[in-house]
Design a protein around this motif. Structure first.
Motif, PDB file in Angstrom:
ATOM      1  N   SER A   1      42.303 -27.554 -13.453  1.00 51.92           N
ATOM      2  CA  SER A   1      42.157 -27.133 -14.752  1.00 51.92           C
ATOM      3  C   SER A   1      43.178 -27.297 -15.794  1.00 51.92           C
ATOM      4  O   SER A   1      42.726 -27.552 -16.899  1.00 51.92           O
ATOM      5  CB  SER A   1      41.868 -25.654 -14.471  1.00 51.92           C
ATOM      6  OG  SER A   1      40.631 -25.242 -13.710  1.00 51.92           O
TER       7      SER A   1
ATOM      8  N   ILE B   1      42.323 -29.055 -19.295  1.00 50.49           N
ATOM      9  CA  ILE B   1      42.595 -28.817 -20.615  1.00 50.49           C
ATOM     10  C   ILE B   1      43.545 -29.395 -21.245  1.00 50.49           C
ATOM     11  O   ILE B   1      43.377 -29.720 -22.662  1.00 50.49           O
ATOM     12  CB  ILE B   1      42.986 -27.226 -20.545  1.00 50.49           C
ATOM     13  CG1 ILE B   1      41.982 -26.399 -19.478  1.00 50.49           C
ATOM     14  CG2 ILE B   1      43.383 -26.673 -21.545  1.00 50.49           C
ATOM     15  CD1 ILE B   1      42.124 -25.076 -19.184  1.00 50.49           C
TER      16      ILE B   1
ATOM     17  N   LEU C   1      41.777 -32.524 -22.525  1.00 49.64           N
ATOM     18  CA  LEU C   1      41.163 -32.410 -23.835  1.00 49.64           C
ATOM     19  C   LEU C   1      41.713 -32.187 -25.206  1.00 49.64           C
ATOM     20  O   LEU C   1      41.318 -32.584 -26.217  1.00 49.64           O
ATOM     21  CB  LEU C   1      40.164 -31.025 -23.361  1.00 49.64           C
ATOM     22  CG  LEU C   1      39.181 -30.732 -24.278  1.00 49.64           C
ATOM     23  CD1 LEU C   1      37.971 -31.660 -24.505  1.00 49.64           C
ATOM     24  CD2 LEU C   1      38.544 -29.415 -24.083  1.00 49.64           C
ATOM     25  N   VAL C   2      42.853 -31.250 -24.892  1.00 46.98           N
ATOM     26  CA  VAL C   2      43.632 -31.293 -26.031  1.00 46.98           C
ATOM     27  C   VAL C   2      44.289 -32.442 -26.756  1.00 46.98           C
ATOM     28  O   VAL C   2      44.332 -32.675 -27.925  1.00 46.98           O
ATOM     29  CB  VAL C   2      44.874 -30.121 -25.816  1.00 46.98           C
ATOM     30  CG1 VAL C   2      45.771 -30.043 -26.986  1.00 46.98           C
ATOM     31  CG2 VAL C   2      44.340 -28.631 -25.466  1.00 46.98           C
TER      32      VAL C   2
END
Length: 82
Positions: A11, A15, A18-19
């Protein structure tokens, strides 16, 4: 703390990827488009989105895959800045 990190590393990496994807894509897209518009006037403004999109996709894929190294490099540069 280490146990939580080991249980949630997917996770955290997802994340972060994605950022990094969003940040690098936006910077590259608008940077190349802006450069095209300034350098080639109206044709650059009208067609500059195409090389901007290619640059954004390429940079975003690389940044999303290597974001932990980018963060560590940024922290190292910030710590060694005089």
């Amino acid at each position: 703390m280490a146990d939580w990190f080991l249980n949630n590393w997917q996770s955290i990496y997802g994340i972060g990827a994605l950022v990094a994807w969003v940040i690098f894509a936006l910077i590259c897209f608008f940077g190349v488009w802006w450069f095209s518009a300034e350098r080639y006037q109206f044709p650059g403004l009208a067609l500059g989105w195409l090389p901007g999109a290619v640059a954004a996709l390429t940079a975003a894929v690389v940044a999303a895959a290597l974001w932990p190294l980018i963060v560590l490099g940024g922290l190292w540069i910030a710590a060694n800045r005089v």
